[in-house]
Design a protein around this motif. Structure first.
Motif, PDB file in Angstrom:
ATOM      1  N   GLN A  68      38.278 121.643  33.059  1.00 35.17           N
ATOM      2  CA  GLN A  68      39.055 121.686  33.981  1.00 35.17           C
ATOM      3  C   GLN A  68      39.127 122.807  34.771  1.00 35.17           C
ATOM      4  O   GLN A  68      39.340 122.937  35.833  1.00 35.17           O
ATOM      5  CB  GLN A  68      40.534 121.309  33.450  1.00 35.17           C
ATOM      6  N   PRO A  69      39.173 124.191  33.902  1.00 35.79           N
ATOM      7  CA  PRO A  69      39.083 125.271  34.797  1.00 35.79           C
ATOM      8  C   PRO A  69      37.809 125.439  35.791  1.00 35.79           C
ATOM      9  O   PRO A  69      38.295 126.383  36.778  1.00 35.79           O
ATOM     10  CB  PRO A  69      38.663 126.399  33.825  1.00 35.79           C
ATOM     11  N   SER A  70      36.723 124.957  35.639  1.00 31.28           N
ATOM     12  CA  SER A  70      35.800 124.930  36.480  1.00 31.28           C
ATOM     13  C   SER A  70      35.790 123.807  37.470  1.00 31.28           C
ATOM     14  O   SER A  70      34.887 123.790  38.597  1.00 31.28           O
ATOM     15  CB  SER A  70      34.451 124.915  35.802  1.00 31.28           C
ATOM     16  N   ALA A  71      36.688 122.911  37.548  1.00 32.67           N
ATOM     17  CA  ALA A  71      36.736 121.915  38.309  1.00 32.67           C
ATOM     18  C   ALA A  71      37.139 122.442  39.620  1.00 32.67           C
ATOM     19  O   ALA A  71      38.060 123.256  39.844  1.00 32.67           O
ATOM     20  CB  ALA A  71      37.723 120.681  38.025  1.00 32.67           C
ATOM     21  N   THR A  72      36.943 121.770  40.949  1.00 33.11           N
ATOM     22  CA  THR A  72      36.888 122.303  42.344  1.00 33.11           C
ATOM     23  C   THR A  72      37.929 121.215  43.009  1.00 33.11           C
ATOM     24  O   THR A  72      38.622 121.710  44.035  1.00 33.11           O
ATOM     25  CB  THR A  72      35.772 122.312  43.032  1.00 33.11           C
TER      26      THR A  72
END
Length: 110
Positions: A68-72
């Motif tokens: 999730q932290p890398s999701a855009t």
């Protein structure tokens, strides 16, 4: 989404979650590691385990937390939930709903 275990002769193998916005497919990609090493690395990372040379299980909550932290996309969380529900419908979710069954692709044939 791909969970990679990468490394080589001169590198310490590591687990990475990549292509996090592509929720239409999920698999485990192994680099130059043995099945035993891959299983240990997945367990140490808290992401899951290797069942055999072709099947792995990934912890749903840990996978979400890693990706999730890398999701855009603003709708990523809903799409992730949809991916999990799709897996449930296909029989690719553990009975308790905590792990996704995934295909293993070996880049190294280790």
């Amino acid at each position: 989404m791909i969970v990679e275990i990468v490394g080589g002769a001169d590198e310490v193998p590591e687990v990475r979650v990549v292509d996090v916005d592509d929720l239409g497919a999920l698999h485990l990609a192994l680099g130059e590691v043995t099945d035993g090493e891959a299983d240990g690395l997945l367990r140490d990372a808290g992401l899951g385990r290797l069942e055999d040379a072709t099947t792995g299980f990934l912890d749903v909550a840990a996978l979400r937390a890693a990706a999730q932290p890398s999701a855009t996309g603003a709708d990523w969380s809903q799409r992730f939930d949809g991916m999990v529900e799709h897996a449930r419908g296909k029989g690719w979710l553990s009975g308790d709903g905590t792990a996704l069954q995934v295909h293993v692709e070996s880049a190294a044939g280790a």
